[in-house]
Design a protein around this motif. Structure first.
Motif, PDB file in Angstrom:
ATOM      1  N   ARG A 234       0.762  12.713  11.121  1.00 55.37           N
ATOM      2  CA  ARG A 234      -0.199  13.807  11.240  1.00 55.37           C
ATOM      3  C   ARG A 234      -1.568  13.296  11.674  1.00 55.37           C
ATOM      4  O   ARG A 234      -2.556  14.014  11.551  1.00 55.37           O
ATOM      5  CB  ARG A 234      -0.329  14.513   9.884  1.00 55.37           C
ATOM      6  CG  ARG A 234       0.988  15.061   9.347  1.00 55.37           C
ATOM      7  CD  ARG A 234       1.459  16.279  10.097  1.00 55.37           C
ATOM      8  NE  ARG A 234       2.730  16.757   9.588  1.00 55.37           N
ATOM      9  CZ  ARG A 234       2.857  17.571   8.536  1.00 55.37           C
ATOM     10  NH1 ARG A 234       1.767  17.979   7.904  1.00 55.37           N
ATOM     11  NH2 ARG A 234       4.040  17.969   8.141  1.00 55.37           N
ATOM     12  N   SER A 235      -1.632  12.097  12.179  1.00 52.67           N
ATOM     13  CA  SER A 235      -2.919  11.550  12.614  1.00 52.67           C
ATOM     14  C   SER A 235      -2.718  10.762  13.897  1.00 52.67           C
ATOM     15  O   SER A 235      -1.594  10.611  14.387  1.00 52.67           O
ATOM     16  CB  SER A 235      -3.519  10.650  11.526  1.00 52.67           C
ATOM     17  OG  SER A 235      -2.784   9.451  11.419  1.00 52.67           O
TER      18      SER A 235
ATOM     19  N   VAL B  43       3.743   3.429  11.080  1.00 48.52           N
ATOM     20  CA  VAL B  43       4.074   2.007  11.129  1.00 48.52           C
ATOM     21  C   VAL B  43       3.267   1.354  12.245  1.00 48.52           C
ATOM     22  O   VAL B  43       3.224   1.857  13.370  1.00 48.52           O
ATOM     23  CB  VAL B  43       5.587   1.797  11.362  1.00 48.52           C
ATOM     24  CG1 VAL B  43       5.909   0.322  11.536  1.00 48.52           C
ATOM     25  CG2 VAL B  43       6.387   2.377  10.201  1.00 48.52           C
ATOM     26  N   ASN B  44       2.628   0.254  11.933  1.00 48.65           N
ATOM     27  CA  ASN B  44       1.858  -0.490  12.924  1.00 48.65           C
ATOM     28  C   ASN B  44       2.806  -1.052  13.977  1.00 48.65           C
ATOM     29  O   ASN B  44       3.650  -1.902  13.662  1.00 48.65           O
ATOM     30  CB  ASN B  44       1.095  -1.626  12.241  1.00 48.65           C
ATOM     31  CG  ASN B  44       0.148  -2.356  13.178  1.00 48.65           C
ATOM     32  OD1 ASN B  44       0.297  -2.301  14.400  1.00 48.65           O
ATOM     33  ND2 ASN B  44      -0.823  -3.057  12.614  1.00 48.65           N
TER      34      ASN B  44
ATOM     35  N   ASP C 249      -1.515   7.767   6.598  1.00 45.33           N
ATOM     36  CA  ASP C 249      -1.352   9.104   7.156  1.00 45.33           C
ATOM     37  C   ASP C 249      -1.659  10.148   6.089  1.00 45.33           C
ATOM     38  O   ASP C 249      -1.084  10.131   5.005  1.00 45.33           O
ATOM     39  CB  ASP C 249       0.082   9.278   7.666  1.00 45.33           C
ATOM     40  CG  ASP C 249       0.230  10.476   8.572  1.00 45.33           C
ATOM     41  OD1 ASP C 249       0.005  11.598   8.085  1.00 45.33           O
ATOM     42  OD2 ASP C 249       0.562  10.295   9.753  1.00 45.33           O
ATOM     43  N   PRO C 250      -2.576  11.094   6.354  1.00 44.47           N
ATOM     44  CA  PRO C 250      -2.988  12.069   5.337  1.00 44.47           C
ATOM     45  C   PRO C 250      -1.873  12.998   4.895  1.00 44.47           C
ATOM     46  O   PRO C 250      -2.008  13.670   3.863  1.00 44.47           O
ATOM     47  CB  PRO C 250      -4.121  12.841   6.027  1.00 44.47           C
ATOM     48  CG  PRO C 250      -3.882  12.652   7.495  1.00 44.47           C
ATOM     49  CD  PRO C 250      -3.293  11.283   7.636  1.00 44.47           C
TER      50      PRO C 250
ATOM     51  N   PRO D 156       0.155  11.421   1.007  1.00 44.24           N
ATOM     52  CA  PRO D 156      -0.613  10.729  -0.028  1.00 44.24           C
ATOM     53  C   PRO D 156       0.231  10.322  -1.234  1.00 44.24           C
ATOM     54  O   PRO D 156      -0.202   9.522  -2.064  1.00 44.24           O
ATOM     55  CB  PRO D 156      -1.668  11.768  -0.428  1.00 44.24           C
ATOM     56  CG  PRO D 156      -1.016  13.084  -0.139  1.00 44.24           C
ATOM     57  CD  PRO D 156      -0.195  12.853   1.100  1.00 44.24           C
ATOM     58  N   HIS D 157       1.445  10.873  -1.341  1.00 45.69           N
ATOM     59  CA  HIS D 157       2.333  10.551  -2.457  1.00 45.69           C
ATOM     60  C   HIS D 157       3.245   9.364  -2.157  1.00 45.69           C
ATOM     61  O   HIS D 157       4.038   8.968  -3.000  1.00 45.69           O
ATOM     62  CB  HIS D 157       3.201  11.774  -2.789  1.00 45.69           C
ATOM     63  CG  HIS D 157       4.049  12.234  -1.636  1.00 45.69           C
ATOM     64  ND1 HIS D 157       3.505  12.706  -0.452  1.00 45.69           N
ATOM     65  CD2 HIS D 157       5.393  12.267  -1.475  1.00 45.69           C
ATOM     66  CE1 HIS D 157       4.486  13.023   0.380  1.00 45.69           C
ATOM     67  NE2 HIS D 157       5.642  12.762  -0.218  1.00 45.69           N
ATOM     68  N   LEU D 158       3.127   8.812  -0.960  1.00 42.78           N
ATOM     69  CA  LEU D 158       3.942   7.655  -0.593  1.00 42.78           C
ATOM     70  C   LEU D 158       3.069   6.395  -0.583  1.00 42.78           C
ATOM     71  O   LEU D 158       1.937   6.410  -0.104  1.00 42.78           O
ATOM     72  CB  LEU D 158       4.569   7.848   0.792  1.00 42.78           C
ATOM     73  CG  LEU D 158       5.556   9.013   0.936  1.00 42.78           C
ATOM     74  CD1 LEU D 158       6.160   9.015   2.328  1.00 42.78           C
ATOM     75  CD2 LEU D 158       6.655   8.931  -0.118  1.00 42.78           C
TER      76      LEU D 158
END
Length: 272
Positions: A137-138, A143-144, A160-161, A164-166
């Protein structure tokens, strides 16, 4: 490892040991911690075998201060290990065969090294394939793409916003910390506290601390070393080095290492 269960894994190691015992010449590909420890162990246990380590970089274990390379080269010379740096081995399709008697390891510069056994020690690839279907979402991918590690915040939450739970911790996290057990343990504590905070309805506040790379590495079956890179924040310009041999803390340091300009610390002055 080829298997997930203990009996088959034990059998795999025993078969590998038999191949090592039967090989007259061993080539190790990769000059990280695993390759260095494998080379020094092998040459100390089997002094009559020809042991060669091939490393693509100019320095062994380049994550660390250049004096790490100096110490390792001196130990290799002491044991009689052949070292080839700045040269990349050509890995055959499917990898090196288990029964490599009469094999030649080909380097990209055209050199060939005879070997009865080739041990790959080039590191591992992050297993992030299971994240492939997560939609970002950004503008920053989950993953880099440069290294395969998961982009994380200082709290070790996914950057990634949308997630936030991961969390990601240890080798798989693109945290800036070196890949080792102690940083992984510290990151596990950060994740545990932040998960608990989420359960309690609070915002995660614990953040990861990035320390200079450090390692406790064996240099054969009797000698080992604690090494930590300088910490510029503390005004350090030289690495911290503790050399040990069977419980002794000297390892002829005064006569050998100090002539090389290596700063040697007493064990009570250093905490890994």
């Amino acid at each position: 490892m080829e298997h997930d269960d203990k009996p088959l894994s034990v059998a795999y190691f025993r078969a590998y040991q038999r191949r090592v015992r039967g090989a007259r010449s061993v080539v190790i590909v990769g000059g990280g911690a695993v390759g260095v420890q494998m080379a020094t162990d092998l040459k100390e246990i089997y002094p009559d075998k020809d042991v060669t380590l091939v490393h693509s970089r100019d320095r062994l274990m380049p994550l660390y201060h250049e004096k790490m390379d100096e110490i390792l080269r001196a130990r290799f010379q002491e044991l009689g290990i052949r070292l080839i740096t700045g040269a990349r081995a050509v890995v055959p399709d499917g990898g090196f065969p288990a029964d490599a008697s009469g094999l030649e390891v080909v380097l990209q510069d055209g050199r060939r090294i005879a070997a009865d056994l080739v041990i790959p020690a080039t590191g591992q690839i992050p297993n992030t394939e299971f994240l492939r279907d997560l939609e970002s979402r950004s503008d920053t991918p989950i993953v880099n793409p440069q290294n395969g590690f998961v982009h994380v915040r200082p709290t070790l939450q996914f950057q990634d916003p949308a997630y936030p739970h991961l969390f990601a911790a240890g080798d798989i996290a693109d945290s800036g910390a070196h890949k080792a057990a102690r940083p992984g343990m510290g990151q596990a504590q950060v994740v545990a506290r932040n998960v608990l905070a989420l359960i309690q309805g609070q915002a995660p506040a614990e953040t990861v601390t990035i320390s200079p790379p450090a390692i406790h590495i064996t240099l054969g079956t009797k000698k080992n070393m604690v090494f930590r890179n300088p910490n510029p924040k503390e005004g350090q310009v030289e690495p911290v080095v503790i050399l040990r041999e069977d419980g002794r803390e000297d390892m002829n340091i005064e006569g050998v290492w100090e002539r090389r300009g290596v700063q040697v610390s007493r064990p009570e002055d250093y905490h890994l």
